[in-house]
Design an enzyme around this catalytic site. Structure first.
Site, mmCIF file in Angstrom:
data_model
loop_
_atom_site.group_PDB
_atom_site.id
_atom_site.type_symbol
_atom_site.label_atom_id
_atom_site.label_comp_id
_atom_site.label_asym_id
_atom_site.label_seq_id
_atom_site.Cartn_x
_atom_site.Cartn_y
_atom_site.Cartn_z
ATOM 1 N N CYS A 1 6.126 -3.012 -2.513
ATOM 2 C CA CYS A 1 5.673 -3.567 -3.786
ATOM 3 C C CYS A 1 4.150 -3.489 -3.854
ATOM 4 O O CYS A 1 3.485 -3.154 -2.880
ATOM 5 C CB CYS A 1 6.120 -5.023 -3.932
ATOM 6 S SG CYS A 1 7.903 -5.252 -3.862
ATOM 7 N N TYR B 1 2.988 7.840 3.641
ATOM 8 C CA TYR B 1 3.671 8.062 2.362
ATOM 9 C C TYR B 1 3.229 7.162 1.224
ATOM 10 O O TYR B 1 2.955 7.628 0.129
ATOM 11 C CB TYR B 1 5.184 7.896 2.569
ATOM 12 C CG TYR B 1 5.997 8.045 1.302
ATOM 13 C CD1 TYR B 1 6.322 9.299 0.799
ATOM 14 C CD2 TYR B 1 6.444 6.931 0.589
ATOM 15 C CE1 TYR B 1 7.074 9.439 -0.360
ATOM 16 C CE2 TYR B 1 7.189 7.062 -0.569
ATOM 17 C CZ TYR B 1 7.505 8.317 -1.037
ATOM 18 O OH TYR B 1 8.232 8.458 -2.190
ATOM 19 N N ASP C 1 5.902 14.889 3.957
ATOM 20 C CA ASP C 1 5.343 13.744 4.674
ATOM 21 C C ASP C 1 6.328 13.182 5.696
ATOM 22 O O ASP C 1 5.932 12.703 6.752
ATOM 23 C CB ASP C 1 4.910 12.652 3.689
ATOM 24 C CG ASP C 1 6.007 12.304 2.703
ATOM 25 O OD1 ASP C 1 6.968 11.631 3.098
ATOM 26 O OD2 ASP C 1 5.911 12.710 1.532
ATOM 27 N N GLY D 1 6.056 0.922 -6.578
ATOM 28 C CA GLY D 1 7.314 0.367 -7.069
ATOM 29 C C GLY D 1 7.523 0.674 -8.524
ATOM 30 O O GLY D 1 6.608 0.518 -9.334
ATOM 31 N N ASN E 1 4.387 -8.949 -1.421
ATOM 32 C CA ASN E 1 4.729 -7.614 -0.931
ATOM 33 C C ASN E 1 5.119 -7.756 0.536
ATOM 34 O O ASN E 1 4.329 -8.223 1.350
ATOM 35 C CB ASN E 1 3.534 -6.661 -1.070
ATOM 36 C CG ASN E 1 3.798 -5.318 -0.407
ATOM 37 O OD1 ASN E 1 4.931 -4.847 -0.345
ATOM 38 N ND2 ASN E 1 2.744 -4.697 0.085
ATOM 39 N N GLY E 2 6.333 -7.341 0.878
ATOM 40 C CA GLY E 2 6.781 -7.435 2.255
ATOM 41 C C GLY E 2 8.234 -7.857 2.335
ATOM 42 O O GLY E 2 9.000 -7.712 1.382
#
Length: 505
Positions: free
Chosen positions: A2, A257, A366, A28, A101-102
């Site tokens: 995110c 990435y 990648d 996202g 985020n996580g």
């Protein structure tokens, strides 16, 4: 994965939050949300879709206020319904809104604790809502009508003690300000910057430095692992290390990435790290494939372009853009369903036949996750006339699920799980396949910041930095991330979110 942003300004911040989310859209594509504070009231808009589709003029006009946070999301487990979109809101204490985020690795334990001890209800399957309520509970323990910076830092300290996993978060507290905090391992990234105006200093936090650039904020520094930074509504800044034993261990896949090449994360240029990846991989190819007849190096756009160019220079081979990318198709890796990913590859890329016909081509990507995209791209190269198709991955073999906020699928969906390189090569249909070594990847990324002694590399080696992941956890994760379960959950969710959507409008 995110993206988050937060701004404490002297003028309305709605447009700046929108602009910050727009440049973080690569993190996202499932949902987006912004919440601001105006007249001591939260103003919220969130829904499924891209930033440009979620926020229309009527929404932006309602997002008044000089302080706010924003979030863009893709789901790592459960549903992708709009009920899971962030930021989340809790009315106690004071009124709190949070973006995260996580991924929390002890989410089930936390949910039980919240219900039985804190007497707090969570209305979604999102661990971000858990984090919001845990923060709310800890703030409530201060027992003060007016929170001091020490009260806030004490609450974050207790959050760190209770919560495990990865979290870069930003929260608004009505009547007080904004607090940003990062997990003690610094797995997920967070930066902050400032901007001087005639009315004083404004502050911004974000997942990547590119969001600061887009809004003309000066980069100040990364938020340290375990650190919390509190910004008052009037623009005062307080910071404190809130973790007892912080450990600098950022996720290396950000550089492979996720992050934009023009971002700098933890003092490391994403672009520079990808160039170093190309140098290392080029040297490995020169050593191990000295007898192979490679005519041209072709990247699979776009993340691998910088790596592929450096490989071509290292091998003294021509570099060509052999695929044209449709920029109106999202990143297939972060699309919620496997069937959607499969259908999107052909719509996303088209081969330039002249660059393939009669040639032995080295395709560079990648990473290889499920292998579906790689297989289809190799088929495209052969259909365009390639004589041989070699394949190089800038990352090592991805053999294990990610538990820290990246939608690496269940182990059984990972093409490298339980397979050796020759088997993977056969599966994707390449003539030959080579992967970056994990040591070379660490060196390529870490060369710019020697202060980082360890990276989070669990998807490659199965070593989870939080030391709380066992086989039973991975089996539960597998059940949550199973594509059939996820897609069924999405269908079921569609029938229950109409009322939520009406409210979000």
């Amino acid at each position: 994965m995110c993206g988050i942003v937060g701004i404490v300004g002297n003028t309305p911040v709605g447009q700046s939050l929108y602009d910050g989310l727009t440049v973080l859209q690569h993190r996202g594509q499932d949902a987006a949300g912004i919440v601001t504070i105006h007249d001591n009231t939260f103003r919220l808009r969130k829904a499924n879709g891209l930033v440009k589709d979620v926020f229309h003029t009527r929404h932006m006009m309602r997002l008044q206020g000089n302080i706010g946070i924003g979030h863009i999301r893709y789901p790592t487990a459960g549903t992708s319904s709009s009920s899971e979109a962030q930021p989340f809101y809790a009315n106690s204490p004071f009124g709190i809104s949070l973006a995260h985020n996580g991924n929390l690795t002890n989410a089930e334990e936390l949910k039980d604790w919240l219900y039985t001890y804190a007497r707090r209800h969570v209305n979604t399957t999102s661990d971000s809502e858990l984090l919001l309520n845990i923060l709310g509970h800890e703030l409530q323990q201060a027992g003060n009508i007016e929170l001091t910076p020490d009260d806030i830092f004490s609450a974050i300290t207790n959050v760190h003690k209770r919560v495990r996993g990865a979290y870069a978060s930003v929260a608004l507290i009505i009547g007080h300000g904004m607090v940003a905090f990062r997990d003690p391992n610094g797995i997920r990234p967070m930066v902050f910057g400032k901007r001087e105006t005639e009315k004083g200093t404004e502050y911004m936090v974000a997942s990547e430095s590119v969001a600061l650039d887009a809004n003309d904020f000066e980069f100040v520094r990364d938020v340290a692992p375990g650190e919390a930074i509190f910004f008052t509504e009037s623009g005062q800044l307080y910071s404190k290390q809130c973790a007892e034993n912080p450990n600098f261990c950022p996720c290396i896949f950000e550089y492979v990435y996720f992050a934009r090449p023009d971002s700098t994360i933890d003092k490391i240029s994403v672009y520079g790290s990808r160039v170093e990846m190309g140098k290392k991989l080029g040297e490995k190819i020169a050593k191990e494939w000295a007898d192979e007849d490679i005519d041209v190096v072709i990247p699979i756009p776009e993340t691998s372009c910088d790596t592929a160019l450096q490989i071509a220079q290292t091998l003294d081979l021509p570099y060509r853009q052999g695929f044209v990318k449709n920029r109106y198709i999202g990143r297939t890796f972060i699309m919620p369903g496997q069937e959607q990913r499969k259908k999107s590859v052909r719509r996303k890329l088209n081969a330039i036949s002249a660059e393939f016909k009669g040639k032995s081509v080295l395709l560079v990507d990648d990473s290889i996750v499920r292998g579906t995209t790689s297989e289809q791209i190799i088929d495209m190269a052969r259909a365009a006339g390639a004589k041989k198709v070699y394949f190089a991955s800038a990352a090592p073999e991805i053999r294990f699920p990610n538990v820290y906020g990246i939608d690496m699928p269940s182990a059984n969906e990972l093409i490298a799980h339980g397979r050796e390189v020759d088997d993977i090569c056969e599966q994707i249909g390449a003539d030959k396949l080579i992967f970056q070594t994990i040591d070379d990847l660490k060196e390529a990324v870490g060369i710019a910041n020697p202060d980082i002694k360890m990276f989070e590399t669990s998807v490659f080696n199965g070593q989870y930095i939080t030391n709380d992941i066992d086989q039973s956890y991975l089996e539960r994760l597998d059940a949550l991330r199973n594509n059939e379960v996820k897609e069924l959950s999405d269908k079921n969710a569609d029938s229950i979110i109409d009322m939520h959507n009406e409210g979000a409008e």
